[in-house]
Design a protein around this motif. Structure first.
Motif, PDB file in Angstrom:
ATOM      1  N   ASN A   1      18.421 -11.151  -7.672  1.00  0.00           N
ATOM      2  CA  ASN A   1      17.393 -10.306  -8.299  1.00  0.00           C
ATOM      3  C   ASN A   1      15.996 -10.676  -7.816  1.00  0.00           C
ATOM      4  OD1 ASN A   1      19.389  -9.005  -9.693  1.00  0.00           O
ATOM      5  ND2 ASN A   1      18.676  -9.579 -11.719  1.00  0.00           N
ATOM      6  N   ARG A   2      15.179  -9.669  -7.614  1.00  0.00           N
ATOM      7  CA  ARG A   2      13.807  -9.889  -7.158  1.00  0.00           C
ATOM      8  C   ARG A   2      12.930  -8.768  -7.703  1.00  0.00           C
ATOM      9  NH1 ARG A   2      13.741  -9.571  -1.115  1.00  0.00           N
ATOM     10  NH2 ARG A   2      13.486  -7.337  -1.496  1.00  0.00           N
ATOM     11  N   GLU A   3      11.851  -9.159  -8.331  1.00  0.00           N
ATOM     12  CA  GLU A   3      10.923  -8.167  -8.860  1.00  0.00           C
ATOM     13  C   GLU A   3      10.201  -7.476  -7.703  1.00  0.00           C
ATOM     14  OE1 GLU A   3      10.333  -7.184 -11.944  1.00  0.00           O
ATOM     15  OE2 GLU A   3      11.865  -8.530 -12.771  1.00  0.00           O
ATOM     16  N   PRO A   4       9.915  -6.185  -7.853  1.00  0.00           N
ATOM     17  CA  PRO A   4       9.152  -5.511  -6.794  1.00  0.00           C
ATOM     18  C   PRO A   4       7.731  -6.053  -6.736  1.00  0.00           C
ATOM     19  CG  PRO A   4       9.404  -4.078  -8.703  1.00  0.00           C
ATOM     20  CD  PRO A   4      10.260  -5.266  -8.963  1.00  0.00           C
ATOM     21  N   ARG A   5       7.175  -6.083  -5.539  1.00  0.00           N
ATOM     22  CA  ARG A   5       5.798  -6.550  -5.364  1.00  0.00           C
ATOM     23  C   ARG A   5       4.938  -5.383  -4.909  1.00  0.00           C
ATOM     24  NH1 ARG A   5       5.050 -10.651  -0.677  1.00  0.00           N
ATOM     25  NH2 ARG A   5       4.998  -8.702   0.521  1.00  0.00           N
ATOM     26  N   ASP A   6       3.906  -5.109  -5.682  1.00  0.00           N
ATOM     27  CA  ASP A   6       2.995  -4.035  -5.328  1.00  0.00           C
ATOM     28  C   ASP A   6       2.160  -4.417  -4.116  1.00  0.00           C
ATOM     29  OD1 ASP A   6       3.916  -2.552  -7.432  1.00  0.00           O
ATOM     30  OD2 ASP A   6       2.229  -3.015  -8.757  1.00  0.00           O
ATOM     31  N   ALA A   7       1.724  -3.411  -3.400  1.00  0.00           N
ATOM     32  CA  ALA A   7       0.735  -3.657  -2.354  1.00  0.00           C
ATOM     33  C   ALA A   7      -0.535  -4.182  -3.010  1.00  0.00           C
ATOM     34  CB  ALA A   7       0.450  -2.371  -1.590  1.00  0.00           C
ATOM     35  N   SER A   8      -1.203  -5.113  -2.363  1.00  0.00           N
ATOM     36  CA  SER A   8      -2.405  -5.709  -2.940  1.00  0.00           C
ATOM     37  C   SER A   8      -3.369  -6.104  -1.818  1.00  0.00           C
ATOM     38  CB  SER A   8      -2.043  -6.934  -3.797  1.00  0.00           C
ATOM     39  OG  SER A   8      -1.387  -7.910  -3.005  1.00  0.00           O
ATOM     40  N   TRP A   9      -4.493  -6.646  -2.235  1.00  0.00           N
ATOM     41  CA  TRP A   9      -5.517  -7.016  -1.263  1.00  0.00           C
ATOM     42  C   TRP A   9      -5.877  -8.490  -1.449  1.00  0.00           C
ATOM     43  CZ3 TRP A   9      -5.190  -2.546  -3.881  1.00  0.00           C
ATOM     44  CH2 TRP A   9      -5.181  -1.345  -3.157  1.00  0.00           C
ATOM     45  N   SER A  10      -6.039  -9.186  -0.362  1.00  0.00           N
ATOM     46  CA  SER A  10      -6.505 -10.567  -0.411  1.00  0.00           C
ATOM     47  C   SER A  10      -7.867 -10.642   0.263  1.00  0.00           C
ATOM     48  CB  SER A  10      -5.512 -11.496   0.297  1.00  0.00           C
ATOM     49  OG  SER A  10      -5.450 -11.205   1.694  1.00  0.00           O
ATOM     50  N   ILE A  11      -8.630 -11.638  -0.142  1.00  0.00           N
ATOM     51  CA  ILE A  11      -9.970 -11.829   0.392  1.00  0.00           C
ATOM     52  C   ILE A  11      -9.892 -12.823   1.550  1.00  0.00           C
ATOM     53  CG2 ILE A  11     -12.354 -12.363  -0.191  1.00  0.00           C
ATOM     54  CD1 ILE A  11     -11.063 -10.035  -1.777  1.00  0.00           C
ATOM     55  N   THR A  12     -10.420 -12.435   2.683  1.00  0.00           N
ATOM     56  CA  THR A  12     -10.401 -13.308   3.847  1.00  0.00           C
ATOM     57  C   THR A  12     -11.491 -14.376   3.720  1.00  0.00           C
ATOM     58  OG1 THR A  12     -11.935 -11.946   5.119  1.00  0.00           O
ATOM     59  CG2 THR A  12      -9.595 -11.373   5.232  1.00  0.00           C
ATOM     60  N   SER A  13     -11.421 -15.364   4.594  1.00  0.00           N
ATOM     61  CA  SER A  13     -12.413 -16.445   4.568  1.00  0.00           C
ATOM     62  C   SER A  13     -13.825 -15.934   4.839  1.00  0.00           C
ATOM     63  CB  SER A  13     -12.031 -17.507   5.598  1.00  0.00           C
ATOM     64  OG  SER A  13     -11.948 -16.932   6.895  1.00  0.00           O
ATOM     65  N   LYS A  14     -13.948 -14.800   5.494  1.00  0.00           N
ATOM     66  CA  LYS A  14     -15.263 -14.228   5.790  1.00  0.00           C
ATOM     67  C   LYS A  14     -15.704 -13.194   4.747  1.00  0.00           C
ATOM     68  CE  LYS A  14     -14.866 -14.907  10.805  1.00  0.00           C
ATOM     69  NZ  LYS A  14     -14.930 -14.254  12.132  1.00  0.00           N
ATOM     70  N   GLY A  15     -14.941 -13.075   3.658  1.00  0.00           N
ATOM     71  CA  GLY A  15     -15.309 -12.150   2.594  1.00  0.00           C
ATOM     72  C   GLY A  15     -14.771 -10.748   2.774  1.00  0.00           C
ATOM     73  N   GLY A  16     -13.976 -10.516   3.800  1.00  0.00           N
ATOM     74  CA  GLY A  16     -13.400  -9.190   4.010  1.00  0.00           C
ATOM     75  C   GLY A  16     -12.120  -8.992   3.224  1.00  0.00           C
ATOM     76  N   LEU A  17     -11.498  -7.852   3.396  1.00  0.00           N
ATOM     77  CA  LEU A  17     -10.268  -7.518   2.692  1.00  0.00           C
ATOM     78  C   LEU A  17      -9.108  -7.414   3.659  1.00  0.00           C
ATOM     79  CD1 LEU A  17     -11.388  -4.747   0.166  1.00  0.00           C
ATOM     80  CD2 LEU A  17     -10.696  -7.060  -0.376  1.00  0.00           C
ATOM     81  N   ARG A  18      -7.949  -7.892   3.213  1.00  0.00           N
ATOM     82  CA  ARG A  18      -6.720  -7.730   3.995  1.00  0.00           C
ATOM     83  C   ARG A  18      -5.659  -7.138   3.080  1.00  0.00           C
ATOM     84  NH1 ARG A  18      -2.068 -10.702   4.935  1.00  0.00           N
ATOM     85  NH2 ARG A  18      -2.833 -12.412   3.597  1.00  0.00           N
ATOM     86  N   LEU A  19      -5.018  -6.049   3.525  1.00  0.00           N
ATOM     87  CA  LEU A  19      -4.000  -5.382   2.727  1.00  0.00           C
ATOM     88  C   LEU A  19      -2.671  -6.132   2.848  1.00  0.00           C
ATOM     89  CD1 LEU A  19      -3.181  -2.954   0.964  1.00  0.00           C
ATOM     90  CD2 LEU A  19      -2.620  -1.721   3.064  1.00  0.00           C
ATOM     91  N   ILE A  20      -2.117  -6.512   1.708  1.00  0.00           N
ATOM     92  CA  ILE A  20      -0.808  -7.165   1.665  1.00  0.00           C
ATOM     93  C   ILE A  20       0.237  -6.095   1.368  1.00  0.00           C
ATOM     94  CG2 ILE A  20       0.606  -8.919   0.523  1.00  0.00           C
ATOM     95  CD1 ILE A  20      -1.967 -10.349  -0.218  1.00  0.00           C
ATOM     96  N   PRO A  21       1.223  -5.890   2.273  1.00  0.00           N
ATOM     97  CA  PRO A  21       2.198  -4.801   2.088  1.00  0.00           C
ATOM     98  C   PRO A  21       3.041  -5.004   0.827  1.00  0.00           C
ATOM     99  CG  PRO A  21       2.286  -5.681   4.321  1.00  0.00           C
ATOM    100  CD  PRO A  21       1.453  -6.631   3.530  1.00  0.00           C
TER     101      PRO A  21
END
Length: 612
Positions: A265-285
């Protein structure tokens, strides 16, 4: 006709000879084994009642196998109707003349035994039968299948016996009502036959042997689990206690299936955003979830166990889609920073806990185009059950303590992030008291459910609210598609709007007329902030003014209520007359200290422990 007439005459003569007295019971009649022939009904009843009374405490012995029970009539409340028995005995030798004689002749030749009506106390009888059943009952044992190591064996069954309660009740009552003792009375039982015999288990035995003949493999996509024979054994529910089929459900099946479920069993993981070291955004699938279909999987496993050749079971699962897919997240337009604000916080451990907890509750909130963000709706009620603790808070315009103190640090930071982003702010309330470590006129208090902070995402793309809690600072960022809005602010000075409120407190330790200033207080104050928001092309989007009114802090003066000591008595002489002089008492003359009003100065960003 002559012969018949002769026979009738002879019967008449014989009947008259043996007719005897109608007042006495016929010879040969017995009641409960006692000979009452020749007695009058009264004599017979007296004899029977006397013997019965003597036997009330004399037990009758009942047996079943090796079990022995001694029961007295008194224990079960046994009562015999001797009057009815005597009447029946008298009727057996009664009638008119010759007819009575013939009936009495029959009693003399063949005898007649009358059984008296007997009754027992139902509750006592039922309880006694239950006690007997506990000892006598030997339930049957059905044949069963057992494992000796990995070898399948059959445990033979055995018939049992159980008490026949209805027949036993009749035997107990009749025997205890009898006037005979010394005879052992058997207790009636019936056979309790086994419902499953060895022959009924032939198929189940073969199935169990097949199940344990070789390992089984479970397969899910490219992943395979090997189930050896020694692990299969505890999964099997072998036939016993009346069952005659093999199934899954042994002592180890639930534990094994729980481990397999946790593995798969594994819970679904929503797409999300992480903050890069330079303050930008990276989309997590996103990642779909997995949920095992237990019943289908167990059915496949059982089929594999019962097959001598195809020993592979496919694990059946359902795919759980995420709430936010990668494709949808890409279309939300969350690509950069839209607004940000930082506040410094401090205080006691409880206040810091509340700041960190409510920050986590609003973190990663998504706000759609045209949607309204509500602080109260997002966090819900702030209660102890959620982990909030008691900390300094403003209550009715005064500093105190309450659950969730410190939450307004977060609402103020959110307000200023939306303020700097140029978003439409539809609901904001200032604190009751002026707090210097917040930007002037830009604090925002909340109280569930009546006082809220709300702003509208009036951009064409989604907004993502993120909170970052450090050791002494809180940052709230709003991410979306930058629209290059320009925010122009103008803040009016903080001015007093009335006199300092004064509160006088009686002090029994001060003399009347004395006053001591305890706290200087502050006057009520007000300020306003005007914000103009311009689009990238210079168009005026918002022109808002927020006016903040802060209550004054009381000037507390302690006033003496203590009576002064009496003056000393004057001293006089008869010889010398002196002119008294006036002297100043050594005690200090009471004064009224009036504090001066000063303009509040800008305080440091770090709040004191007493500030919200």
């Amino acid at each position: 006709m002559l012969v018949v007439a002769l026979l009738v005459f002879l019967a008449f003569v014989v009947g008259m000879v043996f007719a005897g007295s109608a007042d006495r019971i016929a010879t040969g009649v017995h009641i409960a084994g006692v000979d009452v022939g020749g007695l009058t009904p009264a004599q017979a009843r007296a004899r029977l009642e006397a013997r019965s009374a003597k036997l009330q405490s004399v037990p009758v012995v009942f047996v079943s196998g090796t079990h022995r029970f001694e029961i007295t009539p008194a224990r079960l409340g046994v009562k015999v109707d001797w009057g009815a028995a005597v009447a029946e005995a008298q009727d057996s030798g009664g009638g008119f003349g010759p007819l009575r004689g013939l009936k009495r002749l029959e009693a003399q030749l063949f005898g007649a035994d009358v059984s008296p009506p007997v009754h027992a106390f139902d509750t006592a009888l039922a309880f006694q039968l239950t006690l007997i059943a506990r000892e006598v009952n030997q339930p049957h044992r059905d044949a069963a299948v057992d494992l000796r190591g990995l070898k399948v064996a059959v445990v033979p069954g055995q018939d049992g016996q159980i008490l026949d309660r209805k027949a036993a009740a009749d035997v107990l009552v009749r025997s205890l009502g009898s006037l005979e003792r010394g005879t052992v009375v058997p207790i009636p039982v019936v056979t309790d036959a086994q419902t499953v015999t060895e022959d009924d288990l032939t198929e189940a035995v073969e199935q169990a042997r097949t199940a344990l003949s070789a390992p089984v493999r479970l397969k899910l996509g490219p992943t395979t689990w090997r189930l050896p024979r020694w692990k299969i054994a505890p999964l099997l529910d072998l036939p016993d206690h009346g069952a005659n089929t093999l199934a899954l459900g042994g002592t180890g099946e639930e534990r094994w299936m729980t481990r397999l479920t946790h593995t798969i069993n594994r819970e679904p993981r929503d797409a999300s955003w992480s903050i890069t070291s330079k303050g930008g955004l990276r989309l997590i699938p996103d990642r779909p979830g997995v949920l095992i279909r237990r019943e289908v999987t167990e059915k496949a496993l059982m089929a594999a166990l019962l097959s001598p050749t195809d020993r592979v079971a496919n694990v059946s699962v359902n795919s759980l889609p995420p709430s936010l897919t990668t494709e949808r997240a890409k279309g939300m337009g969350i690509v950069g920073l839209v607004g940000s604000y930082e506040t410094i916080y401090g205080g006691d451990a409880n206040r810091i806990n509340n700041v960190q907890l409510v920050s986590r509750l609003i973190d990663r909130t998504l706000i759609g185009p045209g949607a309204t963000f509500s602080f109260n709706d997002t966090t819900g009620e702030r209660t102890e059950a959620k982990g909030f603790k008691e900390a300094p808070v403003i209550i009715n315009g005064e500093l105190g303590t309450g659950i969730a103190g410190g939450v307004c640090q977060v609402s103020t930071t959110v307000f200023n992030a939306a303020y700097e982003a140029g978003l439409e702010i539809t609901e904001r309330t200032n604190h009751a008291l002026y707090i210097s470590h917040y930007p002037l006129g830009r604090d925002a208090t909340v109280n569930y459910p009546d006082i809220d902070l709300k702003f509208v995402n009036d951009t064409p793309h989604w907004l993502l609210l993120r909170t970052f809690v450090g050791s002494d600072s809180l940052v709230v960022n709003l991410y979306g598609t930058p629209v290059d809005r320009r925010v122009v602010s103008e803040t009016a000075p903080l001015t007093a709007s009335g006199p300092v409120p004064i509160e006088q407190v009686d002090d029994p330790n001060l003399l009347k007329g004395q006053k001591v200033l305890e706290t200087s207080g502050l006057p009520p104050q007000e300020t306003s902030v005007q914000r103009k928001v311009y689009s990238a092309t210079g168009e005026l989007l918002h022109d808002d003014t927020w006016t903040s009114y802060y209550q004054g802090e009381k000037r507390v003066v302690r006033v003496g209520t203590k009576e002064p000591p009496p003056p000393p008595k004057p001293t006089t002489t008869t010889e010398t007359e002196t002119t008294p002089t006036t002297t100043t008492p050594s005690s200090t003359t009471p004064t009224d200290t009036t504090p001066s009003t000063t303009t509040p100065t800008q305080r440091s960003k770090a709040p004191t422990p007493n500030q919200p």
